[in-house]
Design an enzyme around this catalytic site. Structure first.
Site, mmCIF file in Angstrom:
data_model
loop_
_atom_site.group_PDB
_atom_site.id
_atom_site.type_symbol
_atom_site.label_atom_id
_atom_site.label_comp_id
_atom_site.label_asym_id
_atom_site.label_seq_id
_atom_site.Cartn_x
_atom_site.Cartn_y
_atom_site.Cartn_z
ATOM 1 N N LYS A 227 -10.986 -18.381 -11.871
ATOM 2 C CA LYS A 227 -11.917 -19.574 -11.094
ATOM 3 C C LYS A 227 -12.354 -20.624 -11.123
ATOM 4 O O LYS A 227 -12.025 -21.653 -10.438
ATOM 5 C CB LYS A 227 -13.084 -18.396 -9.622
ATOM 6 C CG LYS A 227 -12.867 -17.453 -9.293
ATOM 7 C CD LYS A 227 -13.441 -16.436 -8.700
ATOM 8 C CE LYS A 227 -13.718 -15.451 -7.897
ATOM 9 N NZ LYS A 227 -15.403 -15.352 -7.333
ATOM 10 N N ASP B 5 -16.361 -18.028 -0.666
ATOM 11 C CA ASP B 5 -17.380 -16.806 -0.956
ATOM 12 C C ASP B 5 -19.051 -17.145 -0.590
ATOM 13 O O ASP B 5 -19.548 -15.773 0.253
ATOM 14 C CB ASP B 5 -17.660 -16.373 -2.654
ATOM 15 C CG ASP B 5 -16.842 -15.578 -3.148
ATOM 16 O OD1 ASP B 5 -16.124 -14.624 -2.602
ATOM 17 O OD2 ASP B 5 -17.140 -16.062 -4.353
HETATM 18 P P1 NAP Z 1 -21.078 -13.330 -13.744
HETATM 19 O O1 NAP Z 1 -20.558 -14.944 -13.293
HETATM 20 O O2 NAP Z 1 -20.933 -12.505 -14.817
HETATM 21 O O3 NAP Z 1 -22.821 -13.477 -13.455
HETATM 22 C C1 NAP Z 1 -22.859 -11.819 -13.561
HETATM 23 C C2 NAP Z 1 -25.004 -11.777 -13.397
HETATM 24 O O4 NAP Z 1 -25.478 -11.015 -13.901
HETATM 25 C C3 NAP Z 1 -25.898 -13.076 -14.167
HETATM 26 O O5 NAP Z 1 -26.746 -13.401 -13.635
HETATM 27 C C4 NAP Z 1 -25.988 -12.271 -15.586
HETATM 28 O O6 NAP Z 1 -27.293 -12.669 -16.371
HETATM 29 C C5 NAP Z 1 -26.819 -10.460 -14.584
HETATM 30 N N1 NAP Z 1 -26.106 -9.381 -15.161
HETATM 31 C C6 NAP Z 1 -25.149 -8.716 -15.808
HETATM 32 N N2 NAP Z 1 -25.424 -7.857 -16.595
HETATM 33 C C7 NAP Z 1 -27.147 -7.649 -15.879
HETATM 34 C C8 NAP Z 1 -28.020 -6.752 -16.567
HETATM 35 N N3 NAP Z 1 -27.733 -5.557 -17.255
HETATM 36 N N4 NAP Z 1 -29.013 -6.937 -16.112
HETATM 37 C C9 NAP Z 1 -29.847 -8.174 -15.864
HETATM 38 N N5 NAP Z 1 -28.843 -9.705 -15.509
HETATM 39 C C10 NAP Z 1 -27.496 -8.627 -15.147
HETATM 40 O O7 NAP Z 1 -20.585 -12.645 -12.122
HETATM 41 P P2 NAP Z 1 -20.625 -13.007 -10.677
HETATM 42 O O8 NAP Z 1 -19.359 -13.772 -10.079
HETATM 43 O O9 NAP Z 1 -21.679 -14.068 -10.299
HETATM 44 O O10 NAP Z 1 -20.940 -11.763 -10.508
HETATM 45 C C11 NAP Z 1 -21.646 -11.068 -10.601
HETATM 46 C C12 NAP Z 1 -20.902 -9.310 -9.372
HETATM 47 O O11 NAP Z 1 -21.372 -9.929 -7.773
HETATM 48 C C13 NAP Z 1 -19.774 -8.761 -10.143
HETATM 49 O O12 NAP Z 1 -20.416 -7.742 -9.371
HETATM 50 C C14 NAP Z 1 -19.199 -8.804 -8.870
HETATM 51 O O13 NAP Z 1 -18.428 -8.054 -8.731
HETATM 52 C C15 NAP Z 1 -19.560 -9.114 -7.646
HETATM 53 N N6 NAP Z 1 -19.199 -10.487 -6.299
HETATM 54 C C16 NAP Z 1 -19.478 -9.804 -5.728
HETATM 55 C C17 NAP Z 1 -18.742 -10.064 -3.928
HETATM 56 C C18 NAP Z 1 -18.582 -9.687 -2.691
HETATM 57 O O14 NAP Z 1 -17.224 -10.882 -2.187
HETATM 58 N N7 NAP Z 1 -18.968 -9.088 -2.179
HETATM 59 C C19 NAP Z 1 -18.137 -11.369 -4.772
HETATM 60 C C20 NAP Z 1 -18.207 -12.097 -5.920
HETATM 61 C C21 NAP Z 1 -19.189 -11.232 -6.626
HETATM 62 P P3 NAP Z 1 -27.192 -13.254 -16.936
HETATM 63 O O15 NAP Z 1 -27.064 -14.773 -16.559
HETATM 64 O O16 NAP Z 1 -28.869 -12.788 -18.147
HETATM 65 O O17 NAP Z 1 -26.400 -12.683 -18.273
#
Ligand code: NAP
Length: 282
Positions: free
Chosen positions: A69, A105
C-alpha cells in the site's frame, strides 16, 4: 470469457487469504458483467513491474494490499485526497493512460457505521481510537471528515500515536495504552484498529468499565467476527459493530470505478464472507 479490458485484481504478498475476490465476483455475477477479478501474488521486488503492466492496460485496475500500500502510494501518477491524507493506496485504476490511486478504507469504515449504527456521527462526543498503524490513519481521516473534534489515539508505541496527532492536527491527541481510564469516561465511540485480538494475536485487555453506558464500540478486525473487545463490550451491555462491514464497503468505490456500476452491500454478500470465515479462520 472475460473481456480483457474488464480485468481487475487484488495484489499482495501473501494473497491467498484475501476475501476481495469473493466480494467482487459476487457483484460481477449479480450485475451479469463479463469481467474478472483475481488474486495475484506479487512479491515486493516485483511490484513496480506489476504496476507498469497495469498502467499499460493489462487491467482496468485493482486493489493493493499488504505489503504494497505504501509503495503504491509512491508509484501512482495521481492520488485522490483520501490517499494523500492517509499516505497509502489500496485502489488503483487507469485513466487517460495514467495510473491513479485512492484509499477507500476511510469510506469503508464510515459506511459500515452508517449502515449498522445510523446516527453514530450525529453528536460530536470524544472518540477513542486504539492503535496508530496504517488502518488508524484511514479511521482518523474518516472521523475528521465527519467533524469529530476530540479524537484520542492510544497506542503501545507512543511515538506512532504522536506522529498521527501531528499529521491530523489539534483535534487528535496522542496517549499510551495506560491512559484508558481517564480517556474513556466521556467517550461516545471506541474504535479498535490494532491487530490485537485478531485470530492468533494476544488481546489488548483494555478495561471498558469506564465507558459511558450509551457508548458504541467497533473493531475493524473481523477475524474472528466477534473479537475479545467486542465480546467484552457486549457483556458490558454496550452497542457493538464488527469490522466485516468495513471490508465490504471499502470495496464499493473500486468496483464502481472499474465496472461502471455502484454496487450495494447486501446481507447475502455478508453471509458469503461469514461462511468463508468459518471455513478459513485466518
Ligand atoms: P499496522 O500498520 O501494522 O498497525 C498495527 C497496530 O496494531 C499498531 O498500532 C500496533 O501498535 C498495534 N498492535 C499490534 N499488536 C499489538 C499488541 N499485541 N498490543 C498492542 N498493540 C498492538 O496494521 P494496520 O494496517 O493498521 O492493520 C491493523 C488491523 O486492522 C489488522 O488486523 C488488519 O487486518 C485490520 N484491518 C481491517 C480492515 C477492514 O476492512 N476491516 C482494513 C484495514 C485493516 P505498535 O505501533 O505499538 O506496534
Amino acid at each position: 470469457m472475460a473481456d480483457r479490458s474488464l480485468r481487475a485484481f487484488v495484489c499482495g504478498h501473501p494473497i491467498a487469504h484475501s476475501r476481495s475476490p469473493i466480494i467482487h465476483n459476487y457483484w460481477l455475477r449479480k450485475f451479469d458483467i463479463a469481467g474478472s477479478y483475481t488474486a495475484v501474488d506479487v512479491a515486493p521486488a516485483a511490484f513496480p513491474a506489476f504496476a507498469d503492466k497495469v498502467r499499460a492496460g493489462s487491467y482496468v485496475g485493482g486493489n493493493v494490499t499488504i505489503p504494497h500500500k505504501e509503495e503504491a502510494f509512491l508509484i501512482v501518477d495521481e492520488r485522490d485526497a483520501a490517499a494523500e491524507e492517509i499516505g497509502a493506496v489500496n485502489t488503483l485504476w487507469v485513466e487517460d493512460d495514467l495510473l491513479k490511486g485512492s484509499n477507500t478504507d476511510a469510506h469503508g469504515f464510515a459506511a459500515n457505521l452508517d449502515d449498522r449504527a445510523p446516527g453514530w456521527d450525529a453528536v460530536d462526543r470524544p472518540v477513542v481510537v486504539l492503535g496508530a498503524g496504517g488502518a488508524a490513519r484511514a479511521v482518523l481521516f474518516a472521523l475528521k471528515n465527519r467533524g469529530f473534534r476530540d479524537v484520542r489515539v492510544m497506542n503501545r508505541t507512543a511515538s506512532r500515536a504522536e506522529s498521527l496527532a501531528a499529521h491530523f492536527g489539534p483535534t487528535v491527541s496522542a496517549h499510551g495504552l495506560d491512559a484508558a481510564g481517564e480517556l474513556l469516561v466521556d467517550a461516545g465511540l471506541m474504535v479498535n484498529t490494532t491487530a490485537a485480538g485478531m485470530h492468533g494475536e494476544p488481546e489488548l485487555g483494555v478495561d471498558l468499565g469506564r465507558l459511558p453506558d450509551d457508548a458504541l464500540v467497533t473493531d475493524i478486525v473481523y477475524v474472528p467476527l466477534e473479537t475479545p473487545l467486542l465480546a467484552a463490550a457486549r457483556r458490558r451491555g454496550l452497542r457493538t459493530v464488527d469490522g466485516l462491514g468495513m471490508l465490504l464497503h471499502q470495496a464499493v468505490p473500486g468496483f464502481e470505478q472499474w465496472f461502471g456500476i455502484r454496487p450495494t452491500v447486501t446481507a447475502e454478500l455478508r453471509q458469503l464472507i461469514v461462511a468463508d470465515l468459518k471455513v478459513k479462520a485466518s
